[in-house]
Scaffold this active site. Structure first.
Site: not given
Ligand SMILES: NC(=O)c1ccc[n+]([C@@H]2O[C@H](COP(=O)([O-])OP(=O)(O)OC[C@H]3O[C@@H](n4cnc5c(N)ncnc54)[C@H](O)[C@@H]3O)[C@@H](O)[C@H]2O)c1
Length: 352
Positions: A119, A141, A183, A221, A231, A235, A239, A242, A246, A258
């Site tokens: 939990r 999130k 972003e 942010k 949201e 918030r 988007n 987006h 998406h 993305h």
């Molecule tokens: N929670 C939220 O509010 C929110 C907001 C936006 C996006 N997201 C989510 O975030 C995700 C995308 O995140 P991301 O773009 O970080 O992708 P990711 O976590 O897949 O990282 C992208 C790539 O970079 C590599 N990597 C990470 N750190 C590194 C570093 N320091 N040096 C070299 N390589 C590195 C990873 O291994 C991966 O291959 C999606 O799933 C999306 O839905 C969530």
């Protein structure tokens, strides 16, 4: 280490700097006195940073490490369940801490694990991509995906803290860097003309400029999320781009990342709102120019019907109405609540 003054109503701290060790150590050992520490990370980050000196002090605690495959496919129910089983196998409990060490995938998955295991147990985020520093680690999130959609299962759950160290960006590929930059650009367009001017006039690849840019993005942010944690209003501005983004991500089978998909979404909606006489040509061109400056795409190969059908499936739709974010001018975005018919028209204009 410099620290952003970022305390909000739900009280978690965002530390930002190039040396996070001292702060991490006092957080883990003095403030909370955690018993076990469990890293969740991905294969790439684990191999690049297995000897990351900022975590050295943890060696006495013999931290556990759970390594996932890099990439979106790891945000799955099966991976989630495997981690839960792993935590149970080491008798993890509420005296312990999860450290989400990686990009947004690691952050979203670890956050969801932390919010549901027993939990809810404590977790912190140590984001390592630009996207996770300016976006996914801020705002509470958590999520995993299902066959029916991205982020379909998730929670709003605060980490205890976020520790941001720019050093991680040194190893990030340029493609991933620009993915996160989208972003930042989005935040500038919706909320901060000064940031937009900075992105246009300076080179974000210079360390001191990058630091300013990241600070500003986090601050935007944070302010938006503070007003609207779940949201329902403000918030939604985040988007921008987006809705089409998406759709493009899905139509491409996720081969368009993305960030790139959101860049296309911002460009296409701006074009439509300009062509429909809602925003000025100047605003539209400023958006296109900033995206082009950072070699981001501004159009796609999909036709209006494909995009429209995909947009209709978006979980953020509000019954028959769809909320679209558009930039009234740089630094000031608004929400347009439209019918399906208007949506079709907007997408059609955007695709021309
Ligand atoms: N929670 C939220 O509010 C929110 C907001 C936006 C996006 N997201 C989510 O975030 C995700 C995308 O995140 P991301 O773009 O970080 O992708 P990711 O976590 O897949 O990282 C992208 C790539 O970079 C590599 N990597 C990470 N750190 C590194 C570093 N320091 N040096 C070299 N390589 C590195 C990873 O291994 C991966 O291959 C999606 O799933 C999306 O839905 C969530």
């Amino acid at each position: 280490m410099s620290k952003l003054d970022l305390f909000w109503n739900l009280e978690y701290e965002i530390c930002f700097g190039i040396d996070i060790r001292e702060k991490l150590q006092s957080f883990i050992e003095n403030n909370y006195k955690y018993r076990k520490v469990i890293f969740i990370t991905d294969e790439t980050v684990s191999s690049l940073y297995s000897k990351f000196s900022e975590f050295n002090f943890l060696h006495q605690k013999k931290p556990y490490k759970y390594i996932i495959k890099a990439g979106e496919t790891s945000k799955s129910i099966s991976e989630y369940y495997k981690i839960i089983r792993f935590l149970a196998s080491i008798n993890a409990d509420r005296h312990d801490l999860i450290i989400a060490f990686g990009g947004g995938v690691v952050g979203d998955l670890s956050g969801f694990v932390a919010s549901t295991y027993m939990r809810g147990i404590d977790y912190i985020q140590v984001p390592t991509t630009l996207l996770s520093m300016v976006d996914s680690s801020i705002g509470s999130k958590t999520a995993i995906n299902t066959e029916d959609g991205k982020n379909l299962i998730g929670t709003f759950y605060n980490p205890k803290a976020v520790f941001i160290n720019l050093k991680f960006l040194d190893t990030l590929s340029d493609k991933e860097f620009r993915n996160g930059l989208v972003e930042v650009i989005k935040s500038a367009i919706i909320r901060d003309k000064e940031l937009s001017d900075l992105l246009m006039s300076k080179n974000v690849y210079e360390k001191d400029i990058l630091e300013i840019v990241i600070r500003k993005s986090i601050s935007i942010k944070k302010k938006i999320v503070e007003c609207d944690l779940k949201e329902s209003g403000e918030r939604q501005l985040l988007n921008f781009g987006h809705t089409i983004g998406h759709a493009i991500e899905k139509l491409s089978g996720f081969s368009v990342s993305h960030g790139y998909a959101v860049a296309i979404g911002m460009a296409m909606f701006s074009k439509a709102y300009y062509k429909l006489g809602v925003i000025s040509k100047e605003t539209y061109l400023q958006i296109i120019n900033i995206l082009k400056k950072y070699q981001l795409p501004v159009s796609c190969e999909y036709n209006e019907e494909q995009i429209y059908q995909e947009v209709l499936k978006d979980k953020k739709n509000n019954g028959d109405k769809i909320n679209l974010v558009y930039p009234k001018e740089i630094g000031c975005a608004a929400i347009d609540c439209i019918s399906r018919k208007d949506l079709k028209n907007i997408i059609s204009v955007a695709c021309r």
